[in-house]
Write an enzyme that holds these catalytic residues in place. Sequence first.
Site, PDB file in Angstrom:
ATOM      1  N   LYS A  11       0.746  -1.192   0.079  1.00 16.57           N
ATOM      2  CA  LYS A  11       0.023  -0.040  -0.066  1.00 16.57           C
ATOM      3  C   LYS A  11       0.767   1.304   0.229  1.00 16.57           C
ATOM      4  O   LYS A  11       1.567   1.523   0.945  1.00 16.57           O
ATOM      5  CB  LYS A  11      -0.844  -0.074   1.094  1.00 16.57           C
ATOM      6  CG  LYS A  11      -1.969  -0.870   1.008  1.00 16.57           C
ATOM      7  CD  LYS A  11      -3.236  -0.529   0.117  1.00 16.57           C
ATOM      8  CE  LYS A  11      -4.360  -1.450   0.091  1.00 16.57           C
ATOM      9  NZ  LYS A  11      -5.408  -1.078  -0.942  1.00 16.57           N
ATOM     10  N   LYS A  30     -14.247  -6.404  -7.660  1.00 14.25           N
ATOM     11  CA  LYS A  30     -14.572  -6.643  -6.155  1.00 14.25           C
ATOM     12  C   LYS A  30     -16.165  -6.567  -6.047  1.00 14.25           C
ATOM     13  O   LYS A  30     -16.602  -5.754  -6.617  1.00 14.25           O
ATOM     14  CB  LYS A  30     -14.047  -5.402  -5.427  1.00 14.25           C
ATOM     15  CG  LYS A  30     -12.616  -5.154  -5.267  1.00 14.25           C
ATOM     16  CD  LYS A  30     -12.218  -3.880  -4.476  1.00 14.25           C
ATOM     17  CE  LYS A  30     -10.913  -3.792  -4.135  1.00 14.25           C
ATOM     18  NZ  LYS A  30     -10.481  -2.754  -3.438  1.00 14.25           N
TER      19      LYS A  30
END
Length: 330
Positions: free
Chosen positions: A150, A246
């Site tokens: 990240k 997703k």
Amino acid sequence: MRRELRCRTELWTLDEPFVIAGLVQRDTQLIVVEIGDRGHVGRGETERDDLLATGRVNVLQEIDQARDAVERGAGREDLLELLPAGPARSALDCALWDLESRIAQVPVWSLAGLPPPRPTTTAYTLRAGPAPQMADDARRNSERPLLKIKLEGARASECVEAVRNAATRAALIADANGSLSPDLLQEVMETCERNGVEMLEQPLPRGSDDALRGVEHTIAVCADESFLDRSSLSGVVGRYDMVNVKLDKTGGLTEALLSIAAARREGLRLMVGCMLGTSLAMAPALLLASQAEHVDLDGPLMLGRDRTGGLRYVGSTVHPPEGGFWGWSG
């Protein structure tokens, strides 16, 4: 006889804060939907994204808007017209798949025309933070085959270098969550390429995607926040190489399957990802894993615990759930 729709919220506290660009989560509120019909109950789960950012529609209210139609027998295709893409529709859609499977005594993968789920390698997410912290996290997880970094703004390149030095053998993918400015883009891409990062996810904020046109790169660039469902494809083609599918974005498995087919027709490659959640949210997404280059279904690992009978994680290998958990398998 009418169906019965039940909905409850659950607060799950994380073992460690989950940190990405612009967000720190110490807990998450999950919604579990149950739809009962003829002695069978189908379940679905989603994360309340309306609690994570301002201006988002209340997920519980959206579910309640569809209550009467669902209890009167509305199906998955009807939901595509009843509710927009998003977490509310995802929970309902996945519960209806589960219910249909239990009534028919046929597993969801078969109903959907998919291969049976197999053990799959998931990425393990390294939370955003200062480079030394990320290096420590990478070192602790250096035996995992795939790490997801990240990234956050100006320190992105430094963190990529630190993680690669700490985890020399792991495959790496990176996700900036839209935190890079256009003037940082080339530098971060070159750093990723130099350090063997295989994919950079959502480098620029949603709406700034045109800056990706014509940018030379050898690693794949993947759309996440810029890709929700089929309706988003026109803004992705020509700018991205991949899309992250997703269920909480597409509004469930039904639209995810349609979105995958549409993305493939446009020549886009696929990743399957998740929000925070338990195996009840991951199990439907695992059915899509065979179609993806990268799989990121580590939600239960981020939570630090899971539901009984759910997916089995052995290191970074995700095994299908026990029979009867979701999607009926005997």
